[in-house]
Design an enzyme around this catalytic site. Structure first.
Site, PDB file in Angstrom:
ATOM      1  N   TYR A  59       1.027  -1.142  -0.307  1.00 21.10           N
ATOM      2  CA  TYR A  59      -0.160   0.362  -0.218  1.00 21.10           C
ATOM      3  C   TYR A  59       0.851   1.368  -0.355  1.00 21.10           C
ATOM      4  O   TYR A  59      -0.089   2.103  -0.734  1.00 21.10           O
ATOM      5  CB  TYR A  59      -0.684   0.243   1.235  1.00 21.10           C
ATOM      6  CG  TYR A  59      -2.200  -1.040   1.266  1.00 21.10           C
ATOM      7  CD1 TYR A  59      -2.463  -2.023   0.819  1.00 21.10           C
ATOM      8  CD2 TYR A  59      -3.944   0.022   0.890  1.00 21.10           C
ATOM      9  CE1 TYR A  59      -3.569  -3.237   0.568  1.00 21.10           C
ATOM     10  CE2 TYR A  59      -4.700  -0.488   1.066  1.00 21.10           C
ATOM     11  CZ  TYR A  59      -4.299  -1.815   0.791  1.00 21.10           C
ATOM     12  OH  TYR A  59      -5.883  -2.970   0.659  1.00 21.10           O
ATOM     13  N   LYS A  66       3.282 -16.070   2.898  1.00 20.67           N
ATOM     14  CA  LYS A  66       3.432 -15.984   1.878  1.00 20.67           C
ATOM     15  C   LYS A  66       5.265 -16.305   1.569  1.00 20.67           C
ATOM     16  O   LYS A  66       5.460 -16.118   1.006  1.00 20.67           O
ATOM     17  CB  LYS A  66       2.679 -15.727   0.629  1.00 20.67           C
ATOM     18  CG  LYS A  66       2.934 -16.083  -0.522  1.00 20.67           C
ATOM     19  CD  LYS A  66       2.295 -17.201  -1.107  1.00 20.67           C
ATOM     20  CE  LYS A  66       2.013 -18.089  -2.768  1.00 20.67           C
ATOM     21  NZ  LYS A  66       1.265 -19.151  -2.327  1.00 20.67           N
ATOM     22  N   ASP A 100     -12.500  -9.109   4.372  1.00 24.48           N
ATOM     23  CA  ASP A 100     -13.327  -8.705   3.704  1.00 24.48           C
ATOM     24  C   ASP A 100     -13.906 -10.105   3.848  1.00 24.48           C
ATOM     25  O   ASP A 100     -15.734 -10.410   3.578  1.00 24.48           O
ATOM     26  CB  ASP A 100     -13.086  -8.331   2.384  1.00 24.48           C
ATOM     27  CG  ASP A 100     -13.102  -6.775   1.836  1.00 24.48           C
ATOM     28  OD1 ASP A 100     -13.060  -6.066   2.910  1.00 24.48           O
ATOM     29  OD2 ASP A 100     -14.047  -6.776   0.853  1.00 24.48           O
TER      30      ASP A 100
HETATM   31  C1  IPM Z   1     -10.209  -0.735   3.899  1.00 25.41           C
HETATM   32  C2  IPM Z   1     -10.628  -0.738   2.726  1.00 25.41           C
HETATM   33  C3  IPM Z   1      -9.482   0.461   2.470  1.00 25.41           C
HETATM   34  C4  IPM Z   1      -8.734  -0.698   2.147  1.00 25.41           C
HETATM   35  C5  IPM Z   1     -10.062   1.280   0.948  1.00 25.41           C
HETATM   36  C6  IPM Z   1     -10.843   2.168   0.961  1.00 25.41           C
HETATM   37  C7  IPM Z   1      -8.388   2.285   0.803  1.00 25.41           C
HETATM   38  O1  IPM Z   1     -10.395  -1.600   1.521  1.00 25.41           O
HETATM   39  O2  IPM Z   1     -10.411  -0.060   5.108  1.00 25.41           O
HETATM   40  O3  IPM Z   1     -10.105  -2.314   4.109  1.00 25.41           O
HETATM   41  O4  IPM Z   1      -8.127  -1.417   1.252  1.00 25.41           O
HETATM   42  O5  IPM Z   1      -7.340  -0.918   3.103  1.00 25.41           O
HETATM   43 MN    MN Z   2     -10.914  -3.576   2.565  1.00 24.56          MN
END
Ligand code: IPM
Ligand code: MN
Length: 353
Positions: free
Chosen positions: A142, A189, A249
């Site tokens: 990131y 990984k 998620d």
């Molecule tokens: C999260 C979201 C963010 C991330 C995005 C909106 C930048 O998906 O908080 O998980 O990828 O961290």
């Molecule tokens: Mn996310």
């Protein structure tokens, strides 16, 4: 007690769900004799529209001065469909994480007895699931070097981690494991990635400081599979930024709705509490979004940021009661049953606290 809370409603359904969390928090404060001073501030697409940047300095100052930040969601479709946009709402979130030093993202996944059958997974697989991901939040791909070369025909994003970054996240993982079932899973990984080998080596070296904790090391692809097969075999999991983004998620689905899971981001400065769902643009202004993930994030805030366990528990109890009695938004409403609006759910919670 007296608290100053920075209120970052953000975009989409953010303001609507935040509104309900504020109502519930104020009701709790009243019940337990606390005083909350809310300071609203801009972030995300609405900040870009107002002042041209997604995380204005003024917002950062408000967050730094606050005892906690309660955050809604950010994101707007007009940016998603424009890959060339150079200023994007998500940059606000990333900048906020970086500037507040929020290196650890705490994302629990648990089940609600009354909602077990809402999960796409079979009851016997998910019953008893109670796991927590600690996702590293200010490093990895990131924040690594990224760009284009060869006249734009080649793109790259680099993943970098330092030992110190891994240690401080892993330390939180070991400490959390000590307060729970003393089981820690390090997700990486390491069969392919050098950063993962650094993660593994660093966590292995820390094991001697926590002799009671049993650590397992699992590859991220295998965890993605086991998470839906045997979620209740996991307890505390630590992982790097991108793996954590994806796996949390996936994990949120176990509980039956993404509208239910809270999260906390903690680190060097003010801690931030937010639902794990996004800005759900299609539902903006319709008063249909599920406010419970934000309400439960406020509960995490009372407990972790202010040390107020009883207040947090009172929120969780009333949320459970609303679920049991079917006072739920459309994402959770049973077939043929009434779906309550966002604000009706909030009103009910306040009335029943
Ligand atoms: C999260 C979201 C963010 C991330 C995005 C909106 C930048 O998906 O908080 O998980 O990828 O961290
Ligand atoms: Mn996310």
């Amino acid at each position: 007690m007296k608290f100053n809370i920075a209120l970052l409603a953000g975009d989409g359904i953010g303001p609507e769900v935040i509104n309900e969390a504020v109502k519930v928090s104020d009701a709790i404060a009243k019940k337990f004799n606390h005083e909350i001073n809310w300071t609203p501030a801009l972030t995300g697409a609405c900040a870009i529209d107002a002042v041209g940047v997604p995380y204005p300095d003024e917002t950062h100052e408000i967050c730094m001065a606050a005892d906690a930040v309660l955050f809604g969601a950010i994101g707007h479709p007009k940016y998603d469909n424009d890959p060339k946009a150079t200023v994007r709402p998500e940059q606000g979130l990333l900048l906020m994480r970086k500037k507040l030093g929020l290196f650890a993202n705490v994302r629990p996944t648990f089940t609600f007895p009354s909602l077990i059958d809402n999960s796409p997974l079979k009851r016997e697989r998910i019953e008893g699931t109670d796991l927590i991901f600690l996702r590293e939040l200010t490093g990895g791909i990131y924040f690594g070097e990224k760009g284009r070369k060869d006249d734009g025909e080649t793109a790259y994003d680099t993943c970098t981690y330092t030992r110190v970054e891994v240690q401080r996240l892993a330390k939180k993982g070991f400490e959390l494991a000590m307060t729970r079932s003393k089981k820690l899973c390090c997700v990486d990984k390491a069969n392919v990635l050098e950063t993962s080998r650094l993660w593994r080596e660093t966590v292995q070296a820390m094991e001697k400081d926590y002799p009671e904790v049993t650590v397992s090391y699992e590859f991220v692809d295998a965890v993605a599979m086991r998470l839906v097969q045997w979620p209740n075999s996991y307890d505390v999991l630590i992982t790097e930024n991108l793996f954590g983004d994806i796996l949390t998620d996936e994990a949120s689905v176990i509980s039956g709705s993404m509208g239910l899971m809270p999260s906390a981001s903690v680190g060097e400065h003010t801690s931030l509490y937010e639902p794990i769902h996004g800005s759900y643009p299609q539902a903006t202004g319709l008063n249909i979004a599920n406010p419970l993930a934000t309400v439960l994030s406020a509960a995490m805030m009372f407990e972790d940021a202010f040390g107020l366990k009883e207040e947090a528990e009172a929120i969780r109890v009333v949320v459970n009661k609303s679920l049991e009695q079917g006072i739920v938004t459309e994402d959770l409403a049973a077939k043929g049953a009434k779906a309550y609006s966002t604000s009706e759910v909030g009103d009910w919670l306040v009335a029943n606290l």
